[in-house]
Design a protein around this motif. Structure first.
Motif, PDB file in Angstrom:
ATOM      1  N   ILE A 444       0.840  -1.207   0.000  1.00 46.47           N
ATOM      2  CA  ILE A 444       0.000   0.000   0.000  1.00 46.47           C
ATOM      3  C   ILE A 444       0.873   1.253   0.000  1.00 46.47           C
ATOM      4  N   TRP A 445       1.943   1.230   0.784  1.00 50.09           N
ATOM      5  CA  TRP A 445       2.868   2.360   0.830  1.00 50.09           C
ATOM      6  C   TRP A 445       3.501   2.594  -0.542  1.00 50.09           C
ATOM      7  N   LEU A 446       3.899   1.524  -1.215  1.00 51.10           N
ATOM      8  CA  LEU A 446       4.498   1.645  -2.550  1.00 51.10           C
ATOM      9  C   LEU A 446       3.507   2.271  -3.534  1.00 51.10           C
ATOM     10  N   VAL A 447       2.258   1.856  -3.453  1.00 52.21           N
ATOM     11  CA  VAL A 447       1.232   2.441  -4.321  1.00 52.21           C
ATOM     12  C   VAL A 447       1.087   3.937  -4.028  1.00 52.21           C
ATOM     13  N   GLY A 448       1.070   4.290  -2.748  1.00 48.42           N
ATOM     14  CA  GLY A 448       0.969   5.700  -2.367  1.00 48.42           C
ATOM     15  C   GLY A 448       2.144   6.515  -2.877  1.00 48.42           C
ATOM     16  N   ILE A 449       3.344   5.959  -2.788  1.00 48.79           N
ATOM     17  CA  ILE A 449       4.537   6.654  -3.283  1.00 48.79           C
ATOM     18  C   ILE A 449       4.452   6.827  -4.796  1.00 48.79           C
TER      19      ILE A 449
END
Length: 467
Positions: A444-449
């Motif tokens: 999820i963090w990677l998608v947000g970045i």
């Protein structure tokens, strides 16, 4: 507890970069990143994440005595190879062995050459006339390096490689002392492989020396505060560094002094006995009064009183200059504060005059990703109530970033670099705390970045009327 950086996380990080770059290129096809900068980004991201996984596992076999030596030599070799490569790259790209838009580099180089070419007296006159006190330290340092062999840029950059390789070892020491052997090793390897550090070894700027002094300040200060025995010499070096830092960047000296005060006040009594707190506080106060205390207080007052005006004026100027971003005038501390561990975002579109930022697109994407682990580490320390065991590194890192939030350089990669090593150390601790339940959150963090970097590309182009 994990003792290495898992392949699951490294592989998905590489995929996230590739997908984000592809989407940005597809969305803004008229401003596709030039191939040379795509290659810089791909090499940076793949190298960092592949070898972070492989080396954190492979180097577990080295003893605590052997690991720092291996880390130093590997870091030194990587930096020397990069420095030689980038030296000839810059000559081919810019016609001189300096980065794109090398104004500050040429200033430092020119100042340092005066002593070698015209003598000490002329150098002193030049420094008095043209160089601010808060820039004078690096000019003196560079001039002294050039005296024996001549004002050749490779001389200074080779020395930077040695200094930065030693910074890797110091970071390992801090991480090991604060969070255990595994976190220390991962943090040292992270910094060894961080492309931002390679970049600053290959240019004539003061960031490598500043990062070294900050890490050395934390390493020696942390040791002094933790040592069961009274060792005044361990506290003396951090105090000297505060004075020297005044001649590199005065605001950082104020941050270091404030961080030491915070450490003396808030460090747990189990770690720092009351009598040592009183003694160290007395020594620190006397040292400040006798040396740099007045200047630091004045600098702190100036920073605080001018925080809003300096930021407003700075970003207004950036919005109005030719080639600037007219959306910059909306940048405020409230915008930057929630993002300060993560920014700057990656420059994945072509913008004339931003070649340095485009070259660093992969390196900044790495920082964007790892900031999630830094935030996780700080969250866990607060949640568990363990933050008082690590006050000095937390205070230095967070104090510096708070100052940056209120400056007009909050999104400047160069101004983030001096505390990047400490951020990576906390990220390394975050790695050791990862479990299977974190896999979903990491994705999820990677998608947000990825989404944030796509949005940043739009902001860069829209603000310049290019989209």
């Amino acid at each position: 507890m994990l003792t290495y950086f898992p392949k699951y996380f490294s592989t998905r990080s590489i995929i996230a970069y590739g997908v984000t770059l592809a989407l940005v290129s597809a969305l803004y096809m008229n401003r596709v990143l030039p191939l040379q900068f795509v290659l810089f980004g791909v090499v940076a991201v793949v190298t960092f994440f592949v070898f972070s996984n492989k080396l954190t596992m492979a180097w577990e076999r080295y003893s605590e005595r052997m690991f720092p030596k291996k880390l130093f030599l590997a870091a030194l070799l990587i930096r020397l190879v990069y420095v030689v490569f980038i030296y000839f790259y810059y000559i081919g790209a810019t016609g001189q062995p300096h980065a794109y838009q090398a104004g500050d580099e040429l200033f430092y180089q020119g100042a340092a050459e005066v002593w070698y070419n015209y003598g000490l007296e002329e150098f002193l006159d030049y420094m008095k006339t043209y160089v601010d006190f808060s820039d004078s330290g690096y000019c003196w340092w560079l001039a002294l390096l050039y005296l024996p062999l001549g004002p050749y840029v490779l001389v200074g950059r080779v020395v930077k490689c040695v200094i930065d390789a030693f910074t890797c070892v110091l970071l390992y020491n801090i991480g090991k002392r604060n969070f255990g052997e595994a976190a220390g090793r991962i943090g040292g390897i992270f910094y060894m492989l961080m492309p931002n550090a390679w970049l600053y070894c290959g240019v004539t700027l003061k960031e490598i020396e500043m990062a070294f002094m900050i890490v050395l300040f934390v390493e020696r200060g942390d040791l002094a505060l933790r040592s069961p025995k009274l060792k005044i010499q361990d506290l003396l070096l951090p105090l000297i560094i505060i004075g020297v830092m005044l001649t590199f960047r005065a605001a950082v000296a104020a941050v270091l002094a404030a961080a030491m005060v915070a450490a003396l006040i808030f460090t747990s009594k189990k770690q720092l006995q009351l009598w040592k707190k009183i003694l160290f506080t007395t020594l620190f106060g006397l040292w400040m009064l006798a040396t740099t205390g007045v200047e630091l207080l004045q600098e702190a007052q100036t920073l605080w009183e001018g925080r809003e005006q300096n930021q407003t004026v700075g970003y207004q100027y950036r919005s109005e200059i030719q080639g600037g971003n007219n959306l910059a005038k909306y940048a405020t501390a409230s915008v930057f504060a929630p993002l300060i561990f993560t920014i700057p975002f990656s420059s994945m579109v072509e913008v004339q005059g931003q070649e340095n930022q485009m070259m660093m697109n992969g390196a900044n994407f790495i920082k964007n990703i790892l900031s999630g682990l830094t935030i996780l580490a700080l969250f866990l320390l607060l949640k568990r109530g363990d933050w008082r065991k690590h006050v000095l590194p937390i205070a230095v890192m967070c104090g510096y970033l708070v100052v940056l939030v209120f400056s007009n350089f909050a999104h400047s990669e160069r101004f983030h670099f001096p505390v990047l090593a400490l951020e990576l150390m906390f990220a390394a601790f975050g790695v050791t705390q990862l479990t299977n339940k974190h896999k979903r959150w990491y994705v999820i963090w990677l998608v947000g970045i990825g989404v944030a970097n796509i949005a940043w590309a739009l902001i860069k182009l829209k603000g310049r009327g290019l989209a």
